[in-house]
Design a protein around this motif. Structure first.
Motif, short mmCIF file in Angstrom:
data_model
loop_
_atom_site.label_atom_id
_atom_site.label_comp_id
_atom_site.label_asym_id
_atom_site.label_seq_id
_atom_site.Cartn_x
_atom_site.Cartn_y
_atom_site.Cartn_z
N ARG A 1 0.81 -1.21 0.18
CA ARG A 1 -0.07 -0.22 0.07
C ARG A 1 0.92 1.30 -0.06
N ASN A 2 1.96 1.18 0.80
CA ASN A 2 2.79 2.45 0.93
C ASN A 2 4.16 2.41 0.13
N VAL A 3 4.59 1.23 -0.28
CA VAL A 3 5.66 1.49 -1.18
C VAL A 3 5.48 1.16 -2.59
N LEU A 4 4.83 -0.10 -2.74
CA LEU A 4 4.67 -0.60 -4.23
C LEU A 4 4.01 0.28 -5.12
N ARG B 1 4.52 6.06 -10.54
CA ARG B 1 5.42 6.84 -11.11
C ARG B 1 5.75 6.30 -12.55
N THR B 2 5.22 5.18 -12.85
CA THR B 2 5.55 4.75 -14.25
C THR B 2 4.37 5.08 -15.22
N LYS B 3 4.70 4.96 -16.27
CA LYS B 3 3.74 5.40 -17.36
C LYS B 3 2.71 4.38 -17.79
N ASN B 4 3.28 3.04 -17.44
CA ASN B 4 2.46 1.88 -17.81
C ASN B 4 1.49 1.59 -16.78
N ARG B 5 0.10 1.49 -17.13
CA ARG B 5 -0.89 1.50 -15.94
C ARG B 5 -0.81 -0.07 -15.49
N ILE B 6 -0.50 -0.98 -16.21
CA ILE B 6 -0.50 -2.63 -15.87
C ILE B 6 0.03 -2.76 -14.61
N LEU C 1 -1.76 -4.30 -11.52
CA LEU C 1 -1.20 -5.65 -10.74
C LEU C 1 -0.88 -5.60 -9.22
N VAL C 2 -0.47 -4.39 -8.79
CA VAL C 2 -0.06 -4.15 -7.52
C VAL C 2 -1.60 -4.24 -6.59
N GLN C 3 -2.58 -3.63 -7.27
CA GLN C 3 -3.68 -3.17 -6.53
C GLN C 3 -4.48 -4.62 -6.42
N THR C 4 -4.46 -5.34 -7.39
CA THR C 4 -5.33 -6.64 -7.47
C THR C 4 -4.65 -7.62 -6.87
N VAL D 1 -10.59 -10.47 -10.24
CA VAL D 1 -10.22 -9.07 -9.92
C VAL D 1 -9.30 -8.31 -10.91
N PHE D 2 -8.27 -9.11 -11.28
CA PHE D 2 -7.27 -8.59 -12.36
C PHE D 2 -8.05 -8.31 -13.61
N ILE D 3 -8.81 -9.49 -14.15
CA ILE D 3 -9.22 -9.61 -15.71
C ILE D 3 -10.64 -8.24 -15.53
#
Length: 350
Positions: free
Chosen positions: A39-42, A48-53, A57-60, A109-111
């Motif tokens: 939640r606080n690091v990843l 900060r990255t341009k890629n949304r994927i 991935l981290v959230q799901t 959740v990911f799909i």
């Protein structure tokens, strides 16, 4: 104290039960730590990255990963205890079931997140409303399909015959389709409305004896707000199989009416009456510059004029009719042309 912990209950000493509890607590603590890091690091690094994927991935993966740590801790903790062969098999199956649920939880959740963040923006850019309506249905179908797959795997772990289960689901699906034929008819009717587009939101339509403004177009039904202010829910199958008039798409509204003058009206007054009506219709700003005024009938108690004109301002139909009718009445009174009403003349012969 140590001797007390050596006491055996249900085939295991208290020390073994204590170790079991400690392992579960450690797994819970590690899960909390992983959750905090995610939640606080990843998530911040992924943002900060341009890629949304990577954000998705981290959230799901966050909650399923914490649950996975708990499952691993439970599996290790169970190995510290001694069970009978049947109990050992049972707990092993329970762990496999929980692990299966956790994996498919992440997949669902990911799909779903991929659909919401990648597919939904694409459908929002299209002109068609069909994809916007079908997208929630597709999301539900994907979730149900993956859930059914997880259930089949769980039953397979318990030793059930999956082949017969799938066959049973096929027969059950056929029975459901037969029982839900009206619902399916409405569903296909909704798809037909979306593809054929006989109307859109905000259009005024007439169907059967109903007249109203379209407020919502769903897969099962369409909601209209009648001119009386009531909400009307019309099944899509009814709309698809009925003759429908889209009032909003009218370029002009045709008005047909009859006016009768008294039989005592002279020919000169008849010509004047026709001219008056034509002038009133043409001069009205809400009507087209065309009209039909014809002396068409000798009625029972009146000489009838047929009047046909078209109102081009569809937002002012009733007002235009009111103004035209009032002006005809005023001009007729000024010209001393009497509008007839049903009457009977009785002649008495002496």
């Amino acid at each position: 104290m140590i001797a007390f912990l050596e006491h055996t209950y249900f085939g295991n000493t208290l020390i073994r039960y204590l170790v079991f509890i400690i392992i579960i607590i450690i797994a819970a603590v590690v899960g909390k730590i992983v959750f905090y890091i995610s939640r606080n690091v990843l998530q911040k690094k992924a943002a900060r990255t341009k890629n949304r994927i990577d954000d998705l991935l981290v959230q799901t993966l966050e909650k399923p990963l914490v649950f996975l740590i708990f499952i691993i801790g439970l599996s290790i903790a169970l190995k510290t205890l001694t069970f009978s062969s049947s109990a050992d098999t049972f707990f092993g199956n329970v762990v496999e079931i929980i692990l299966t649920i956790d994996i498919f939880w992440f997949v669902i959740v990911f799909i779903d997140a991929l659909i919401v963040n990648y597919v939904a923006p694409l459908t929002a850019k299209t002109k068609s409303d069909l994809d916007d309506v079908l997208l929630p249905v597709v999301r539900k179908i994907v979730k149900v399909t993956i859930t059914c797959l997880a259930i089949i795997i769980i039953f397979d772990n318990f030793g059930y015959d999956v082949t017969s289960l799938i066959a049973g689901l096929g027969i059950g699906g056929l029975a459901f389709a037969l029982a839900a034929k009206d619902m399916l008819a409405n569903l296909f009717g909704g798809v037909t409305i979306m593809t054929d587009k006989p109307f859109k939101l905000g259009d005024r339509i007439k169907i059967e004896s109903y007249d109203g403004i379209v407020e919502d177009i769903g897969l099962r039904s369409t909601r209209l707000k009648t001119l009386d202010g009531f909400q009307l829910v019309v099944p899509n199958a009814t709309i698809a199989n009925s003759i429908l008039e889209n009032v909003t798409k009218e370029k002009s509204r045709k008005v047909k009416m009859n006016i009768g003058v008294e039989y005592s009206t002279s020919m000169q007054k008849m010509k004047e009456a026709k001219k008056i009506i034509e002038e009133i219709v043409i001069k009205n700003e809400d009507t087209d510059d065309k009209s039909i005024v014809s002396f068409n009938m000798f009625g029972e108690s009146a000489l009838n004029f047929l009047i046909i004109y078209w109102i081009k301002n569809l937002d002012n139909i009733l007002n235009a009719q009111h103004n035209i009718n009032m002006e005809i009445k005023r001009r007729f009174e000024k010209a001393k042309i009497n509008i007839a009403f049903p009457s009977t003349t009785v002649y008495l012969k002496k």
